[in-house]
Each structure stands twice: as C-alpha cells, then as structure tokens.
Design a protein around this motif. Sequence first.
Motif, short mmCIF file in Angstrom:
data_model
loop_
_atom_site.label_atom_id
_atom_site.label_comp_id
_atom_site.label_asym_id
_atom_site.label_seq_id
_atom_site.Cartn_x
_atom_site.Cartn_y
_atom_site.Cartn_z
N LEU A 5 0.81 -1.22 0.00
CA LEU A 5 0.00 0.00 0.00
C LEU A 5 0.84 1.27 0.00
O LEU A 5 0.30 2.36 -0.01
CB LEU A 5 -0.93 0.01 1.23
N LEU A 6 2.15 1.11 0.01
CA LEU A 6 3.06 2.26 0.07
C LEU A 6 3.66 2.57 -1.29
O LEU A 6 3.93 1.67 -2.08
CB LEU A 6 4.19 1.98 1.06
N THR A 7 3.89 3.87 -1.54
CA THR A 7 4.58 4.28 -2.76
C THR A 7 6.07 4.00 -2.62
O THR A 7 6.57 3.74 -1.53
CB THR A 7 4.37 5.78 -3.03
N THR A 8 6.78 4.09 -3.71
CA THR A 8 8.23 3.89 -3.70
C THR A 8 8.90 4.89 -2.77
O THR A 8 9.80 4.54 -2.00
CB THR A 8 8.80 4.02 -5.13
N ASN A 9 8.48 6.15 -2.83
CA ASN A 9 9.07 7.17 -1.97
C ASN A 9 8.78 6.92 -0.50
O ASN A 9 9.65 7.11 0.35
CB ASN A 9 8.59 8.57 -2.37
N GLU A 10 7.57 6.46 -0.20
CA GLU A 10 7.23 6.16 1.19
C GLU A 10 8.08 5.00 1.70
O GLU A 10 8.58 5.04 2.83
CB GLU A 10 5.74 5.82 1.31
N LYS A 11 8.28 4.00 0.87
CA LYS A 11 9.14 2.87 1.25
C LYS A 11 10.58 3.33 1.48
O LYS A 11 11.25 2.85 2.41
CB LYS A 11 9.10 1.78 0.17
N SER A 12 11.05 4.25 0.67
CA SER A 12 12.41 4.77 0.82
C SER A 12 12.59 5.49 2.15
O SER A 12 13.60 5.33 2.83
CB SER A 12 12.76 5.72 -0.33
N VAL A 13 11.59 6.30 2.51
CA VAL A 13 11.65 7.03 3.78
C VAL A 13 11.65 6.05 4.94
O VAL A 13 12.47 6.16 5.87
CB VAL A 13 10.49 8.05 3.89
N LEU A 14 10.76 5.08 4.92
CA LEU A 14 10.70 4.09 6.01
C LEU A 14 11.98 3.27 6.09
O LEU A 14 12.44 2.94 7.18
CB LEU A 14 9.49 3.18 5.83
N SER A 15 12.57 2.98 4.95
CA SER A 15 13.84 2.25 4.94
C SER A 15 14.94 3.06 5.63
O SER A 15 15.74 2.52 6.38
CB SER A 15 14.23 1.93 3.51
N ALA A 16 14.97 4.36 5.38
CA ALA A 16 15.95 5.23 6.02
C ALA A 16 15.74 5.28 7.53
O ALA A 16 16.70 5.45 8.30
CB ALA A 16 15.88 6.64 5.43
#
Length: 67
Positions: A5-16
């Motif tokens: 349910l997350l966008t690529t950018n949202e996944k990137s932020v959570l990964s950080a």
Amino acid sequence: MNNTLLTTNEKSVLSALNKEHLTSFQILNKVENISMILSLYTIIDKLKIKGALKSYMKENKKYHYAA
C-alpha cells in the motif's frame, strides 16, 4: 502495515528510518529519490496518516521513526 500500500518514496523514507530516528533534513540526505523538503513533508504526513511513521521533539528538533 502492508508494504504493497506504500509508494516507492514512502518505502524509501521508512527504509531510512528502519534503524535510527532522523530529522527531516537527515532523511532528505539519505533518500536519493526525494530532492525537495516539501515533497518529503508530504510523504511524512501521508505515512503518519497510514500509521507507519511517528515523530517526537527533542532539543528543539523533530525526529521521525518507523512505527
């Protein structure tokens, strides 16, 4: 939270934020596919609404972390 349910950018932020709590500026420096702070604030707001991210204040700085 379901990652589909997350966008690529949202996944990137959570990964950080996976291993450490960061300020917005620190996130911006770690995530390569987001270049503008206003875009990051929008992503942070969306992640908070989805319950995937939380924030707190410490020494007059706002830190974010994956919930």
